[in-house]
Design a protein around this motif. Structure first.
Motif, mmCIF file in Angstrom:
data_model
loop_
_atom_site.group_PDB
_atom_site.id
_atom_site.type_symbol
_atom_site.label_atom_id
_atom_site.label_comp_id
_atom_site.label_asym_id
_atom_site.label_seq_id
_atom_site.Cartn_x
_atom_site.Cartn_y
_atom_site.Cartn_z
ATOM 1 N N SER A 1 46.716 -14.273 -43.157
ATOM 2 C CA SER A 1 45.779 -14.346 -42.039
ATOM 3 C C SER A 1 46.539 -14.767 -40.792
ATOM 4 N N ASP A 2 46.574 -13.883 -39.818
ATOM 5 C CA ASP A 2 47.239 -14.201 -38.556
ATOM 6 C C ASP A 2 46.256 -14.709 -37.507
ATOM 7 N N LEU A 3 44.992 -14.615 -37.795
ATOM 8 C CA LEU A 3 43.902 -14.973 -36.900
ATOM 9 C C LEU A 3 43.871 -14.124 -35.639
ATOM 10 N N GLU A 4 44.882 -14.196 -34.810
ATOM 11 C CA GLU A 4 44.878 -13.444 -33.559
ATOM 12 C C GLU A 4 45.423 -12.037 -33.794
ATOM 13 N N ILE A 5 44.757 -11.053 -33.208
ATOM 14 C CA ILE A 5 45.213 -9.670 -33.292
ATOM 15 C C ILE A 5 46.248 -9.440 -32.202
ATOM 16 N N SER B 1 39.509 -6.975 -29.477
ATOM 17 C CA SER B 1 39.827 -8.265 -28.866
ATOM 18 C C SER B 1 39.130 -9.437 -29.555
ATOM 19 N N ARG B 2 37.980 -9.208 -30.170
ATOM 20 C CA ARG B 2 37.277 -10.283 -30.881
ATOM 21 C C ARG B 2 37.506 -10.237 -32.382
ATOM 22 N N HIS B 3 38.261 -9.255 -32.832
ATOM 23 C CA HIS B 3 38.541 -9.105 -34.259
ATOM 24 C C HIS B 3 39.541 -10.167 -34.704
ATOM 25 N N ARG B 4 39.353 -10.696 -35.878
ATOM 26 C CA ARG B 4 40.287 -11.663 -36.454
ATOM 27 C C ARG B 4 40.721 -11.149 -37.812
ATOM 28 N N SER B 5 42.003 -11.204 -38.055
ATOM 29 C CA SER B 5 42.466 -10.761 -39.365
ATOM 30 C C SER B 5 42.286 -11.893 -40.366
ATOM 31 N N ARG B 6 42.085 -11.507 -41.597
ATOM 32 C CA ARG B 6 41.953 -12.485 -42.658
ATOM 33 C C ARG B 6 42.657 -11.966 -43.896
ATOM 34 N N GLU C 1 40.889 -15.142 -48.213
ATOM 35 C CA GLU C 1 39.799 -15.537 -47.325
ATOM 36 C C GLU C 1 38.597 -14.617 -47.475
#
Length: 125
Positions: free
Chosen positions: A18-22, A38-43, A47
Motif C-alpha cells: 500500500s503506497d497510499l498516494e497515487i 487524484s482521490r484514489h488510494r492504493s491498498r 488491506e
C-alpha cells in the motif's frame, strides 16, 4: 476498467503493498483520458481483506507485475479464481525529464487499455 465497463462488473484495485498516494504522473496521464485518480488510494491485498472484500467472491485477478502475480497466486490457492499475468511496462523511474516520464506513463496507460479491450471487448459506457 471502470471507465470502459462501468458497473457491469465489480472491480477493486489492489497491489502487493500500500503506497497510499497515487503517483502524480499516473494521475496526469489518466486525467488525459477522463479517469480521475487524484482521490484514489492504493491498498494491498491484505488491506483489501481487512476492509471486507472477500477474495473468494472474485472471479479474476489481473496481475501487472511478477510480484503481484506471486502474491495473488498465494492468496487464491484455495479458491477457484483465475489469475492472469499481464506484463505491463513499469514506468516508475524511467527518464529524467518530465516529458520523457509522461511518455512512459502514457505507454503504460495505453498498454493497460489495450489489454482490457482485447480481454473484455470494446468499451460499454
Amino acid at each position: 476498467m471502470k471507465k470502459l465497463y462501468g458497473t457491469e462488473c465489480y472491480i477493486q484495485s489492489a497491489g502487493v503493498k500500500s503506497d497510499l498516494e497515487i503517483d502524480g504522473f499516473a494521475i496526469t496521464v489518466c486525467a488525459e483520458i477522463g479517469v480521475e485518480l487524484s482521490r484514489h488510494r492504493s491498498r494491498s491485498f491484505d488491506e483489501m481483506e481487512d476492509w471486507g472484500d472477500d477474495l473468494s467472491s472474485f472471479d479474476l485477478v489481473l496481475a501487472l507485475s511478477p510480484a503481484s502475480q506471486r502474491r495473488a497466486l498465494d492468496l487464491t490457492q484455495f479458491y477457484h479464481i483465475d489469475v492472469e499475468y499481464w506484463p505491463i511496462l513499469d514506468p516508475t523511474g524511467l527518464g529524467d525529464a518530465r516529458d520523457t516520464r509522461l511518455t512512459a506513463y502514457r505507454q503504460t496507460r495505453d498498454q493497460i487499455t489495450q489489454r482490457l479491450t482485447e480481454r473484455f471487448g470494446p468499451a460499454r459506457t
